[in-house]
Scaffold this active site. Structure first.
Site, short mmCIF file in Angstrom:
data_model
loop_
_atom_site.label_atom_id
_atom_site.label_comp_id
_atom_site.label_asym_id
_atom_site.label_seq_id
_atom_site.Cartn_x
_atom_site.Cartn_y
_atom_site.Cartn_z
N HIS A 1 -16.82 3.57 12.08
CA HIS A 1 -18.16 4.13 11.78
C HIS A 1 -19.24 3.01 12.10
O HIS A 1 -18.85 2.11 11.77
CB HIS A 1 -18.41 4.34 10.36
CG HIS A 1 -17.18 5.45 9.97
ND1 HIS A 1 -17.19 6.19 8.71
CD2 HIS A 1 -16.13 6.14 10.59
CE1 HIS A 1 -15.99 7.13 8.77
NE2 HIS A 1 -15.60 7.02 9.71
N GLU B 1 -22.02 2.67 10.27
CA GLU B 1 -22.39 1.95 9.25
C GLU B 1 -21.38 0.65 8.83
O GLU B 1 -21.80 -0.32 8.12
CB GLU B 1 -22.38 2.71 7.73
CG GLU B 1 -23.21 4.17 8.38
CD GLU B 1 -22.43 5.37 8.92
OE1 GLU B 1 -23.10 6.37 9.05
OE2 GLU B 1 -21.32 4.99 9.37
N CYS C 1 -20.17 7.44 4.25
CA CYS C 1 -18.75 7.70 3.62
C CYS C 1 -18.42 6.64 2.53
O CYS C 1 -19.32 5.63 2.55
CB CYS C 1 -17.78 8.06 4.58
SG CYS C 1 -17.40 6.26 5.22
N CYS D 1 -18.00 3.26 3.87
CA CYS D 1 -19.01 2.72 4.51
C CYS D 1 -20.14 2.24 3.40
O CYS D 1 -20.60 1.17 3.37
CB CYS D 1 -19.71 3.62 5.69
SG CYS D 1 -18.98 3.67 7.10
#
Length: 159
Positions: A56, A58, A86, A89
């Protein structure tokens, strides 16, 4: 703090990164890290299509920040992202001491849309950032970008 015009400009960059991810066959998420002076110091987009669901943007920002920024600079930086972090993250963000998060669409919005389209829930609960990292300053969602992001999600998850 409310989402400002400057914040919306930064979020639009994240939406473009999300569009780039989608065009590359990935899930439509994009994020940027902006330092205290307002300079974008790192950008990334989702890269999960290869099978590593931890790729991801992030999470990449958190790893990059630890390697390149002093703790006090991380605390004064802002992460802008097309979709709310999420739990993975959110935790990474808090553990490395990053500052404010501003997001375009929330996990609740995305979860609702996915459920509406009959997409099975993922393996991780879609918890709000503030549940996972209660000390982080968070602003979002940005109503102005909801339909644009929903269109990207439709293209990936509903089609």
């Amino acid at each position: 703090m409310a989402i400002s015009e400057n914040d919306l400009g930064q979020l639009r960059k994240c939406v473009e990164l999300a569009r780039e991810a989608l065009e590359d066959g990935d899930e439509p998420f994009g994020s940027i890290l902006v330092d205290e002076a307002g300079t974008t110091v790192f950008t990334d987009r989702n890269r999960v299509k290869g099978g590593d669901a931890t790729q991801h943007p992030e999470f990449a920002i958190a790893r990059w920040a630890v390697e390149h920024l002093r703790p006090e600079d991380r605390a004064r930086a802002t992460v802008y992202t097309s979709g709310e972090h999420c739990p993975m993250c959110s935790a990474a963000h808090a553990w490395v001491g990053l500052g404010r998060i501003v997001y375009a669409t929330s996990s609740a919005q995305l979860s609702g849309w996915l459920a509406e389209w009959g997409v099975p829930a993922g393996p991780v609960a879609p918890l709000p950032i503030t549940t996972v990292a209660p000390g982080v300053d968070v602003d979002g969602p940005a109503a102005e970008l909801a339909e644009t992001m929903k269109d990207l999600y439709v293209a990936k998850f509903r089609g």
